[in-house]
Structure formats: structure tokens, C-alpha cells
Design a protein around this motif. Sequence first.
Motif, PDB file in Angstrom:
ATOM      1  N   ASP A 186       0.838  -1.196   0.000  1.00  0.00           N
ATOM      2  CA  ASP A 186       0.000   0.000   0.000  1.00  0.00           C
ATOM      3  C   ASP A 186       0.883   1.261   0.000  1.00  0.00           C
ATOM      4  O   ASP A 186       0.594   2.229  -0.705  1.00  0.00           O
ATOM      5  CB  ASP A 186      -0.915  -0.041   1.233  1.00  0.00           C
ATOM      6  CG  ASP A 186      -1.770   1.196   1.337  1.00  0.00           C
ATOM      7  OD1 ASP A 186      -2.438   1.517   0.336  1.00  0.00           O
ATOM      8  OD2 ASP A 186      -1.753   1.855   2.397  1.00  0.00           O
ATOM      9  N   LEU A 188       3.944   1.448  -1.168  1.00  0.00           N
ATOM     10  CA  LEU A 188       4.570   1.537  -2.495  1.00  0.00           C
ATOM     11  C   LEU A 188       3.620   2.237  -3.474  1.00  0.00           C
ATOM     12  O   LEU A 188       4.031   3.065  -4.283  1.00  0.00           O
ATOM     13  CB  LEU A 188       4.861   0.138  -3.038  1.00  0.00           C
ATOM     14  CG  LEU A 188       6.266  -0.437  -2.887  1.00  0.00           C
ATOM     15  CD1 LEU A 188       6.570  -0.732  -1.432  1.00  0.00           C
ATOM     16  CD2 LEU A 188       6.413  -1.710  -3.707  1.00  0.00           C
ATOM     17  N   ARG A 189       2.340   1.859  -3.366  1.00  0.00           N
ATOM     18  CA  ARG A 189       1.373   2.398  -4.333  1.00  0.00           C
ATOM     19  C   ARG A 189       0.967   3.822  -4.011  1.00  0.00           C
ATOM     20  O   ARG A 189       0.415   4.514  -4.867  1.00  0.00           O
ATOM     21  CB  ARG A 189       0.147   1.473  -4.401  1.00  0.00           C
ATOM     22  CG  ARG A 189       0.491   0.161  -5.110  1.00  0.00           C
ATOM     23  CD  ARG A 189      -0.672  -0.800  -5.131  1.00  0.00           C
ATOM     24  NE  ARG A 189      -0.330  -1.973  -5.939  1.00  0.00           N
ATOM     25  CZ  ARG A 189      -1.011  -3.107  -5.919  1.00  0.00           C
ATOM     26  NH1 ARG A 189      -2.082  -3.224  -5.141  1.00  0.00           N
ATOM     27  NH2 ARG A 189      -0.642  -4.120  -6.669  1.00  0.00           N
ATOM     28  N   ARG A 190       1.199   4.242  -2.770  1.00  0.00           N
ATOM     29  CA  ARG A 190       0.885   5.634  -2.417  1.00  0.00           C
ATOM     30  C   ARG A 190       2.080   6.558  -2.632  1.00  0.00           C
ATOM     31  O   ARG A 190       1.994   7.754  -2.366  1.00  0.00           O
ATOM     32  CB  ARG A 190       0.448   5.710  -0.951  1.00  0.00           C
ATOM     33  CG  ARG A 190      -0.971   5.186  -0.722  1.00  0.00           C
ATOM     34  CD  ARG A 190      -1.209   4.925   0.744  1.00  0.00           C
ATOM     35  NE  ARG A 190      -1.133   6.131   1.541  1.00  0.00           N
ATOM     36  CZ  ARG A 190      -0.798   6.160   2.836  1.00  0.00           C
ATOM     37  NH1 ARG A 190      -0.493   5.066   3.471  1.00  0.00           N
ATOM     38  NH2 ARG A 190      -0.770   7.304   3.485  1.00  0.00           N
ATOM     39  N   LEU A 194       9.710   5.253  -6.467  1.00  0.00           N
ATOM     40  CA  LEU A 194      10.367   4.263  -5.609  1.00  0.00           C
ATOM     41  C   LEU A 194      11.872   4.345  -5.819  1.00  0.00           C
ATOM     42  O   LEU A 194      12.336   4.626  -6.914  1.00  0.00           O
ATOM     43  CB  LEU A 194       9.912   2.840  -5.952  1.00  0.00           C
ATOM     44  CG  LEU A 194       8.420   2.530  -5.947  1.00  0.00           C
ATOM     45  CD1 LEU A 194       8.216   1.043  -6.216  1.00  0.00           C
ATOM     46  CD2 LEU A 194       7.790   2.904  -4.619  1.00  0.00           C
ATOM     47  N   ARG A 254       7.767  -2.246 -11.013  1.00  0.00           N
ATOM     48  CA  ARG A 254       6.888  -1.596 -12.004  1.00  0.00           C
ATOM     49  C   ARG A 254       5.524  -2.275 -12.026  1.00  0.00           C
ATOM     50  O   ARG A 254       4.486  -1.614 -12.073  1.00  0.00           O
ATOM     51  CB  ARG A 254       7.511  -1.660 -13.404  1.00  0.00           C
ATOM     52  CG  ARG A 254       8.746  -0.796 -13.576  1.00  0.00           C
ATOM     53  CD  ARG A 254       8.986  -0.549 -15.056  1.00  0.00           C
ATOM     54  NE  ARG A 254      10.317  -0.021 -15.323  1.00  0.00           N
ATOM     55  CZ  ARG A 254      10.692   1.225 -15.087  1.00  0.00           C
ATOM     56  NH1 ARG A 254       9.852   2.085 -14.555  1.00  0.00           N
ATOM     57  NH2 ARG A 254      11.911   1.634 -15.382  1.00  0.00           N
ATOM     58  N   THR A 257       3.474  -1.429  -8.948  1.00  0.00           N
ATOM     59  CA  THR A 257       2.921  -0.072  -8.951  1.00  0.00           C
ATOM     60  C   THR A 257       2.216   0.234 -10.269  1.00  0.00           C
ATOM     61  O   THR A 257       1.939   1.393 -10.581  1.00  0.00           O
ATOM     62  CB  THR A 257       4.036   0.967  -8.713  1.00  0.00           C
ATOM     63  OG1 THR A 257       5.082   0.757  -9.674  1.00  0.00           O
ATOM     64  CG2 THR A 257       4.617   0.835  -7.314  1.00  0.00           C
ATOM     65  N   ASN A 258       1.945  -0.817 -11.038  1.00  0.00           N
ATOM     66  CA  ASN A 258       1.212  -0.685 -12.292  1.00  0.00           C
ATOM     67  C   ASN A 258       1.810   0.362 -13.239  1.00  0.00           C
ATOM     68  O   ASN A 258       1.096   1.125 -13.870  1.00  0.00           O
ATOM     69  CB  ASN A 258      -0.264  -0.380 -12.004  1.00  0.00           C
ATOM     70  CG  ASN A 258      -1.146  -0.665 -13.198  1.00  0.00           C
ATOM     71  OD1 ASN A 258      -0.741  -1.431 -14.083  1.00  0.00           O
ATOM     72  ND2 ASN A 258      -2.302  -0.036 -13.250  1.00  0.00           N
ATOM     73  N   GLN A 260       3.130   3.114 -12.865  1.00  0.00           N
ATOM     74  CA  GLN A 260       2.712   4.490 -12.629  1.00  0.00           C
ATOM     75  C   GLN A 260       3.899   5.425 -12.362  1.00  0.00           C
ATOM     76  O   GLN A 260       3.905   6.547 -12.823  1.00  0.00           O
ATOM     77  CB  GLN A 260       1.754   4.552 -11.418  1.00  0.00           C
ATOM     78  CG  GLN A 260       0.413   3.893 -11.670  1.00  0.00           C
ATOM     79  CD  GLN A 260      -0.390   4.655 -12.704  1.00  0.00           C
ATOM     80  OE1 GLN A 260      -0.653   5.843 -12.548  1.00  0.00           O
ATOM     81  NE2 GLN A 260      -0.755   3.983 -13.769  1.00  0.00           N
TER      82      GLN A 260
END
Lengths: 474, 237
Positions: A186, A188-190, A194, A254, A257-258, A260
Motif C-alpha cells: 500500500d 509503495l502504491r501511495r 520508488l 513496475r 505499482t502498475n 505508474q
Amino acid sequence: MAHDLSKPYEYPFDVASEEEIRFRDAGAVDGRPAGVPSSYDEGGSTRWTPEAISEVHALAQLGRYQVRGYNTFNKQLPTFDDLTFVPATMTRLPLEGYRESCDTTTVLGGGRGLVERPLELKIPIYIASMSFGALSASAKASLGYGASKVGTMTCTGEGGMLEEEREASQRLLYQMSPARYGVDLDHLRRADALELVVGQGAKPGTGGLLLGMKVSPRVSKMRTLPEGVDQRSTIRHPDFLGADDLAVKIEELRIATNYQVPIFIKMGATRPRFDVAVAAKAGADVVVVDGAEGGTGASPELLLNHTGIPTMSAIRAAREALDECGMTGKVSLVAAGGIRSGVDAAKCLALGADAVMIGNAAMVALGCNSPRYLEDYAALGTSPGACHHCHTGRCPVGIATQDEELESRMNPRAGAERIARYLTAMTMEITALAKACGKSSVHNLETEDLRALSFQASAFTGVKMAGIDRAFDW
Amino acid sequence: MSEVAERMDEIVIEVGKRHIREVNRDIMDACATGRPIRVVNTLSRHNLGVGLPDNVDITFEGSVGYYCGGLNTGANISIERNCGWAVGEGMAKGHITVGGYAGMSCGAAMIGGTIHVKGDAGPRVGVAMKGGNIVVEGKIGYQSGFMAHSGRIIALGGAGESCADALWEGEVWVAGEVDSLGVDVDVIEPTAEEVAEVDAILEPLGLVDSSRNWRKMVSGQRLWYFESRDASAWLMI
């Protein structure tokens, strides 16, 4: 013709008495005899200096190496003052420094066209990776708010994502160190980017260090460590070793985190010509090169003083490496280590960096080493301006600490505004120099805009020597 | 055959030589349906099933490459044969079964959940793990448990060199032979209560055996404090 040595020479007068020979001429002052070598008093060994002797005494007493924070004390490193700008004069046209504009927008990580959200910063400076743990939560939040006000980024450091910092920072770089403290999908995605850390300038080749005084309940929970232990972290990543694996790891991040956000690789400056090429080839969007002048919250002192290469030399080598492997424009280059001002930052940009990050400088802007609470500096055996005791957690001004009472000494709102003003002032310094050199963007600064004031700086960077206009080259 | 197909109630996803981004996008789309997923023709590709969500049942036919099930947040993942490096790295929750052998760094830096390897596992099992359980029916490779912060590594078949090296609060349990111990390890006789806790982990896997002679390895805590005046503590590293 030689005298006849068999026959002693005799003066044509009486030999002076011992008393007379001992510089006891008229006017001699008692207690200040001539004829005593100055070394009797001052010494003069170039190896066994008072510093070297006290070092041996310290090792003999402690039975281990010394640990401290701050940055290198090695006097042989060049400073950015060894370089000067040569603004536009007859061959080039300056921009109006007080009137014309100069673009400072800095885009990082968009060069490969692989990620949806490259980082667009309003200035070419961001706040370096200093962990929650090394710094207090209030200091981290202040850095975030200050950076947000001027449109730039902060970095979590290795201690995991601090909610206060995520809230404060409009752009936040999430660092994954080899120890992987507090890694959370979570988080990482916010994050807005990175960063995989393979080393840092202050202690390349060695993992992070956080002494027990700073492993507070909250820090211990975020890092899954027993409270109060001396955290000495790994340097090798747990799940990749070489460049080929790193390429797979970058792909994993990658996917996670899709596609992004950009992926950074941060390294200490040691062999940047090769290391940067490898990182670029492995797929990094941004490479961060941290020179030997880089700061730290705690490190074995020997590594601070005796490892790594100067930031100025690392930037040139890194830029040449990217040029050579066709990665300039695809991979962004960030430089760090010992940057104190916009002037230093401008020199880094001219040497080839796309952006710079500041760590110690940001702490100083918050109030590190400011002359307050003098008795607490004295208790650490130091004084304002000389303090390097980040490792103890007893920061007199409440920045590099986990102690609540000390932390309350830093005014977080004032800290945020100081950071915003300092970053603004630095940016003005950069644009002032860029405009004098005739550049309408800070990213157009180039090595030709610089001259070296020392052979050393010229040899390290390939920048031409002042006057003679040739690089001190081999 | 099409890239995504349906077989009974399963969604079947073909890997082959497709771009891994595309494969993972198909997997994520399939996760959203809540139906079981079967990934076929995996060709030992890297980065299959990264960052999977909770309440997902997914099976990889054949073998997979690096980082399969990495950063898992709850999926039940089954790998039919072998896996490459760092299966389930950084996983927070969920269950991973590896039918064959696991490569290096199985469960690296994982936070929670369980990894069950039916064969042997390579070196550095559970390196830097922060929680959860790793159960290996065979032998675990050298330097397993290196700097494990928390959680349990349970090896039924033995351990390689430098076992349980430089632990924090993680535990390494070995039922077979240990080739050599790492630095700063204490080998202790587990209590009946502790054995019961481990059996509770093994029970759902059908692996309980009361005749095992467990060795439980924990940190000697001599490397936890830098301020040590015991010079020999430093010379051992």
C-alpha cells in the motif's frame, strides 16, 4: 685548499664561553631561550599529529571504531569553491538577471516513456533520503510541508513511510533499502516514486546504522526491531545480487505499482562511470549519485572520512557514462553530497546533474547547529557550529532525535517555512547564475560555464583551468 | 488457444512469450472476478503474480522464475513445480505452496502469511523476514534466516552452512541435520508449548510428526548492541 687537519685551527681570539654561545646575549629574556628547536615544544611529525595520537588513544580505550553522524571531516576533499562560473561577456549574451525569466522545472523519470507519472518538480532541488528514526517525526513533516510549498519532493529514507510525511509531502519518494524496513504494498502504491538503495555517499558499501538511543517504540515497530537495539543494517539486498537480477527486480516494482511511477537507484559514488552505466542498463529511470561529502545520521567515522569520491568528480563520470551508453535523456541523473547553497547546486547542474538533493543543508536550514540550548551542546562535548552528534539522539535543537522533550524544541511550522524559504533562495541563486551565463533554463547550464581555480578540481572534473582555458588533463 | 480462456469455473491465462505486463494485467483482471485462476505455459518466467490481492486462488502450472507472489497481500498461490529466487518476497498476507524446489531467498523480507515448500529451498531462506512462517519439507540452504527480524523458518529436512546467521527476533526450527551454525546463534531445546505452536502451523499442511527432534535457533543477542566492550564479540564477525 683544505686546511691541514692534523693541526687544530685556532681563532685569532679567545673562544667564547658556553654561557655566551647559548644565545644569552644582552637583551635575552628568561624563559624564552633561543637555540631550542621549535619541535621541542610544537612537535612536527606529519604522521603523528595530535589528531592521529588522539585517534589511537580513542581506539585503545574503546576497543572499536568510533561512530558519529554529520559528514566527512577529510580535509583533502575539494570544495565547490574550487570552481567558479564564467558568465556571458563578449562571446555569449547574458539574460537580464533582474528581469528575464529562467525555467526551473525539472522532470525526473520520464525519459524512457515507461511510466504514467514522471515526477515534475518546480525546482531542480529536492530533500534527500533521511529516515524517520534518524530524524524526528516533526522534522520529517516540516521537510515535507516546506518542500510542498515550493513544489518539490522529499524522500522517506530507509525507515518506512511515516504517515506525517506522506500527508505533508505532495511528492514523496519511497525508499527501499536492503533491510526493507516497513515495506508495504500500500505504501509503495501511495508513493510518487520508488528508490532502491545500493549505497550512500557517507558510507558506500556499508548498511545503515541507527544506535539504540534512537530505536524508540515507534521506530522499533516500524522497523520490526527490538526496542533499543543498535540497528546495524544489511548492505546486500535480500532478493537481488547483480545487475541482471536488479533488472528483474525493477520490473517487479513496475508491476507492483502498475507502471505508474519512476524507479530510482541510489548509490554512493565509488566507480560511477561503471556503476551508473550498469544501473541505467538495468532499467532505472533515475540514478542518484551521492558523493563522499554526503551526510548521515550515524556511520563508522572511518567510512565517513576515508571512502568514496568527491561529488564533483562523480557527476562528471556519471554524465559521461550516460552519454557513452546512449542513456542521456532516457535516464535522469541526480547528484548529492556536500551541497550547501544554490551556488553549489548550480555547479552540480553545470557539471551534468539533472537535479540535486540536499540532506545536511536542509537540516541546517531547520536549525541544526543553531546557537540555542548551549548547555546541551556542552553536555555532548561540542558547541553550535561543530556538532556532529546526530548518532546519539541527543540533538540539542530537536531535529535528529526520538526524544519527545528534545523534539518539542523544534517549531514544526517555523521549520516548514524555513525549508520553503531556503529552497526558494537556493533556486534564486541558481537562476541568477544561469541568467548571467545566458541560460533561459537552469538545465542549460553546462561545463563550459565553469572554470577551475585549482589543479585538483580541474583534474577531478575535466573543467578547464581558469586563465589557461585547458583542462588539467592527462 | 486464446490468451484468457474459461475452463469449468476457472479462468485460464496463457503466459508463453507475451509481455509480462500484459500477463499480469490479465491476472489482476481475473482476480477481480473472484473466480479461481489457472496460469499455464509459465515457461519459468519472472515476475508472475506480483502484488496480488486478498481472496484469490491462483495456480501456476509448471515452474516460475523470480519474485512469483512477491508483495502478496492475501492471495492463495499454488506453484505446481519449482520457483526461482525470492518467491513471496515482501508478502504481507496469504499462502504460497511450492510443489517442488524453491530458489534463493525464499520469503525474503516477508511480513506475514505462510510459504510452504515441498522440496528443498536454496540459500538465504527468510532473509530479512519481518513476520509470517516459512515451512520447507526438505533442506534449507546456507545462511538461511540471515538477519530475520521476526517470524519462523521451519525446516523438516535439515539446514546448510551458517544456519540462523545474525538473527534479530526471528526463529529457525530444524528437525534434521544442521551443517553449521551462523554467528551469534543460541540453539535451545523448545518447550512443549513452543512445539505445540509449531505443530499448529504444520497441522493444516498435514505435516505434524511427534517424533521430530527439534532444534530451535534464536539470536544470542551479542551482536544487538554496538556498545559491547567484549572485543571477541566483534572478532567473530
